[in-house]
Design a protein around this motif. Structure first.
Motif, PDB file in Angstrom:
ATOM      1  N   SER A  56       0.758  -1.620  -0.228  1.00 41.70           N
ATOM      2  CA  SER A  56      -0.016  -0.126  -0.089  1.00 41.70           C
ATOM      3  C   SER A  56       1.013   1.422  -0.016  1.00 41.70           C
ATOM      4  CB  SER A  56      -1.341   0.118   1.398  1.00 41.70           C
ATOM      5  OG  SER A  56       0.366   0.014   2.210  1.00 41.70           O
ATOM      6  N   SER A 333       5.314  -7.514 -16.022  1.00 38.98           N
ATOM      7  CA  SER A 333       4.412  -7.293 -15.206  1.00 38.98           C
ATOM      8  C   SER A 333       4.404  -5.276 -15.684  1.00 38.98           C
ATOM      9  CB  SER A 333       5.215  -6.803 -13.849  1.00 38.98           C
ATOM     10  OG  SER A 333       4.092  -6.123 -13.028  1.00 38.98           O
ATOM     11  N   ASP A 337       3.600  -0.943 -11.861  1.00 42.51           N
ATOM     12  CA  ASP A 337       4.735  -2.455 -11.022  1.00 42.51           C
ATOM     13  C   ASP A 337       5.802  -1.905 -10.710  1.00 42.51           C
ATOM     14  OD1 ASP A 337       4.185  -4.006  -8.470  1.00 42.51           O
ATOM     15  OD2 ASP A 337       4.389  -5.440  -9.972  1.00 42.51           O
ATOM     16  N   ASN A 341       6.163  -0.606  -6.854  1.00 41.24           N
ATOM     17  CA  ASN A 341       6.188  -1.379  -5.353  1.00 41.24           C
ATOM     18  C   ASN A 341       7.418  -2.414  -6.107  1.00 41.24           C
ATOM     19  OD1 ASN A 341       3.134  -1.630  -5.033  1.00 41.24           O
ATOM     20  ND2 ASN A 341       2.929  -2.408  -7.114  1.00 41.24           N
ATOM     21  N   ASN A 379       1.884 -17.949  -9.244  1.00 43.63           N
ATOM     22  CA  ASN A 379       1.145 -16.534  -8.414  1.00 43.63           C
ATOM     23  C   ASN A 379       1.652 -16.421  -7.492  1.00 43.63           C
ATOM     24  OD1 ASN A 379      -1.635 -17.023 -10.568  1.00 43.63           O
ATOM     25  ND2 ASN A 379      -2.008 -18.824  -9.807  1.00 43.63           N
ATOM     26  N   THR A 385       4.112  -8.186  -8.278  1.00 46.60           N
ATOM     27  CA  THR A 385       2.288  -8.152  -7.524  1.00 46.60           C
ATOM     28  C   THR A 385       1.501  -8.899  -8.474  1.00 46.60           C
ATOM     29  OG1 THR A 385       2.210  -5.597  -8.243  1.00 46.60           O
ATOM     30  CG2 THR A 385       3.396  -6.364  -6.260  1.00 46.60           C
ATOM     31  N   LEU A 386       0.148  -9.566  -8.187  1.00 46.24           N
ATOM     32  CA  LEU A 386      -0.346 -10.290  -8.342  1.00 46.24           C
ATOM     33  C   LEU A 386      -1.525  -9.546  -9.372  1.00 46.24           C
ATOM     34  CD1 LEU A 386      -1.001 -13.497 -10.000  1.00 46.24           C
ATOM     35  CD2 LEU A 386      -2.848 -13.174  -8.106  1.00 46.24           C
ATOM     36  N   PRO A 387      -2.450  -8.446  -9.518  1.00 48.26           N
ATOM     37  CA  PRO A 387      -2.723  -7.761 -10.316  1.00 48.26           C
ATOM     38  C   PRO A 387      -1.733  -7.433 -11.017  1.00 48.26           C
ATOM     39  CG  PRO A 387      -2.939  -6.927  -7.891  1.00 48.26           C
ATOM     40  CD  PRO A 387      -1.413  -8.401  -7.391  1.00 48.26           C
ATOM     41  N   GLU A 388      -0.696  -6.403 -10.901  1.00 50.32           N
ATOM     42  CA  GLU A 388      -0.588  -6.298 -12.410  1.00 50.32           C
ATOM     43  C   GLU A 388       0.490  -6.667 -12.968  1.00 50.32           C
ATOM     44  OE1 GLU A 388      -0.114  -2.394 -12.650  1.00 50.32           O
ATOM     45  OE2 GLU A 388      -1.727  -2.752 -11.101  1.00 50.32           O
ATOM     46  N   LYS A 390      -1.464  -9.515 -13.691  1.00 54.59           N
ATOM     47  CA  LYS A 390      -2.934  -9.681 -14.717  1.00 54.59           C
ATOM     48  C   LYS A 390      -3.169  -8.799 -15.529  1.00 54.59           C
ATOM     49  CE  LYS A 390      -4.505 -13.499 -12.550  1.00 54.59           C
ATOM     50  NZ  LYS A 390      -4.577 -15.175 -13.283  1.00 54.59           N
ATOM     51  N   LYS A 391      -2.514  -7.714 -15.008  1.00 51.23           N
ATOM     52  CA  LYS A 391      -3.036  -6.007 -15.948  1.00 51.23           C
ATOM     53  C   LYS A 391      -1.975  -6.662 -17.542  1.00 51.23           C
ATOM     54  CE  LYS A 391      -2.788  -1.188 -16.280  1.00 51.23           C
ATOM     55  NZ  LYS A 391      -3.178  -0.401 -15.339  1.00 51.23           N
ATOM     56  N   ASP A 394      -3.869  -8.826 -19.344  1.00 43.84           N
ATOM     57  CA  ASP A 394      -4.498  -8.282 -20.235  1.00 43.84           C
ATOM     58  C   ASP A 394      -3.894  -7.836 -21.493  1.00 43.84           C
ATOM     59  OD1 ASP A 394      -6.351 -10.000 -18.508  1.00 43.84           O
ATOM     60  OD2 ASP A 394      -6.879  -8.090 -17.206  1.00 43.84           O
TER      61      ASP A 394
END
Length: 438
Positions: A56, A333, A337, A341, A379, A385-388, A390-391, A394
């Motif tokens: 965060s 990533s 990210d 991060n 994973n 980071t997993l969200p980035e 995944k982005k 995409d």
């Protein structure tokens, strides 16, 4: 034994000739005022962060969120922008701008390959090769193919990882005798489930070349090169290049080389190039050499690698259309990210100043559309980071779909940490087979 390349083997003329034939027209685009600069650590860690780490907060405190908010999404030259619908209209300007920002030096000399030794091992014909670039110590490489193979084979340029272990290079992903260094045995066990994946690739019917990347192994900076430079952790006094295979000496060198990497990066920026550009230039030379061999089909060449090898795949696969199939493992990533991060977990090889203004990180790899492209991610890989991750997946899927070739992209996620295990290797090898053995 020295082998002087004949007209079939020799890399004809200079790489300037090749680049002049394939260069893409540049376009004049304004630079954003001030490029994003994070406080990068010089040592890319091989110890991923725990998955419960607090993300965060920004790596650069209260400056991070504001800088992230200034990043254009999509960036200026993203194919995802509405102004482009045809990849042939978009690719020349995007490729040219990426080439400019990377600052890849031009190596125009003809390179002669020396075959130091030939032998058979593990069902493979193996050659120990070396070639001299116009700077630094000779590059050492391993070439392998199945014993008794004939004709022109599909080929793979195997790109070894970084892992903060700069003493080693090609040995990280190859095995040429039963007597491996214990640190290589350990590394292959932890990162590759005990496999030398380049050997496994060759056993499937491929010609495989693995070379030491810029600043690794045979291309590393020696202590003697730094003699007389008295600065903090880079002080060479009391260090020796003798008995380099001793485990303690290797571990000490890797720590020292980690401190040196940020000095190398700054020096390269001062020369108008980048760590990214130097690695890419030397990887292209290896691709030249692999393509010129009589036993290789130059129209069926792929590349791939884990971690730092995945990073090298992003740039080589994105920038050089001779790579007909590419598999990036454990290095995908977004710039966001890295900014907020994870920049300090990665090598300076990642960063080309200003490039983020024009292409999102996965879109560098996307420059190869519509050529077959796979990305494998884990994973629980704490290097991202997993969200980035995944982005990024995409974004690549969107690029290939918009280009009309969704079947040419495969993004796969696996459980586990930073690795290229047997299941992932088998999936990657099948992807190569599907596109290079037809």
């Amino acid at each position: 034994m020295k082998k002087s390349m004949n007209t079939d083997d020799q890399i004809q003329g200079s790489r300037r000739d090749f680049l002049s034939k394939t260069a893409l027209a540049s376009v004049a685009l304004p630079l954003l005022p001030g490029t994003i600069s994070a406080a990068f650590n010089n040592t890319p860690t091989s110890k991923p962060l725990p998955m419960n780490a607090d993300i965060s907060k920004s790596l650069i405190g209260q400056y991070g969120p504001w800088l992230a908010s200034q990043m254009q999404d999509p960036p200026k030259l993203s194919f995802r922008n509405d102004i482009w619908s045809n990849i042939q209209d978009w690719k020349p300007s995007a490729h040219a701008k990426a080439q400019e920002q990377i600052g890849e030096p031009l190596i125009k000399e003809t390179i002669t390959v020396t075959v130091k030794r030939k032998f058979n091992y593990d069902g493979l014909h193996i050659e120990e090769l070396t070639w001299q670039l116009p700077y630094g110590r000779p590059v050492e490489a391993i070439f392998m193919k199945p014993e008794n193979s004939t004709g022109k084979l599909p080929a793979i340029l195997g790109l070894h990882d970084h892992a903060g272990k700069k003493y080693f290079g090609k040995r990280k992903i190859t095995k040429t005798s039963d007597n491996q260094h214990p640190l290589i045995v350990e590394h292959q066990k932890s990162d590759y489930e005990g496999r030398a994946w380049a050997n496994e690739m060759a056993k499937r019917g491929y010609a495989v070349l693995v070379h030491d990347a810029f600043s690794f192994a045979s291309r590393r900076v020696f202590y003697e090169d730094m003699a007389g430079i008295e600065w903090g952790p880079l002080k060479a006094e009391g260090r020796t290049d003798e008995n380099p295979e001793d485990v303690r000496n290797i571990e000490a060198y890797n720590e020292w080389a980690g401190h040196h990497e940020h000095v190398m990066a700054k020096s390269l920026f001062s020369a108008g190039t980048s760590y990214t550009g130097m690695v890419l230039a030397e990887d292209r030379i290896a691709l030249d050499i692999l393509s010129a061999r009589k036993d290789v089909d130059p129209e069926r060449i792929g590349c791939g690698g884990l971690s730092g090898g995945g990073l090298r795949t992003v740039f080589l696969g994105g920038m050089d259309a001779r790579i007909k199939c590419a598999v990036c493992v454990g290095f995908m990533s977004t710039w966001k990210d890295f900014l907020l991060n994870r920049s300090y977990t990665h090598t300076w090889m990642t960063y080309a100043p200003g490039l983020a203004n024009y292409l999102e990180f996965p879109e560098i790899f996307g420059l190869r559309v519509p050529l077959p492209t796979m990305v494998q991610s884990n994973n629980q890989d704490g290097l991202y980071t997993l969200p980035e991750m995944k982005k990024a997946d995409d974004i690549l899927a969107e690029v290939f779909t918009k280009a009309g070739h969704p079947e040419k992209y495969s993004g796969k996620f696996y459980d586990g940490g930073h690795k290229f295990d047997v299941q992932m290797q088998n999936d990657a090898f099948d992807w190569f087979d599907n596109w290079l053995r037809q």
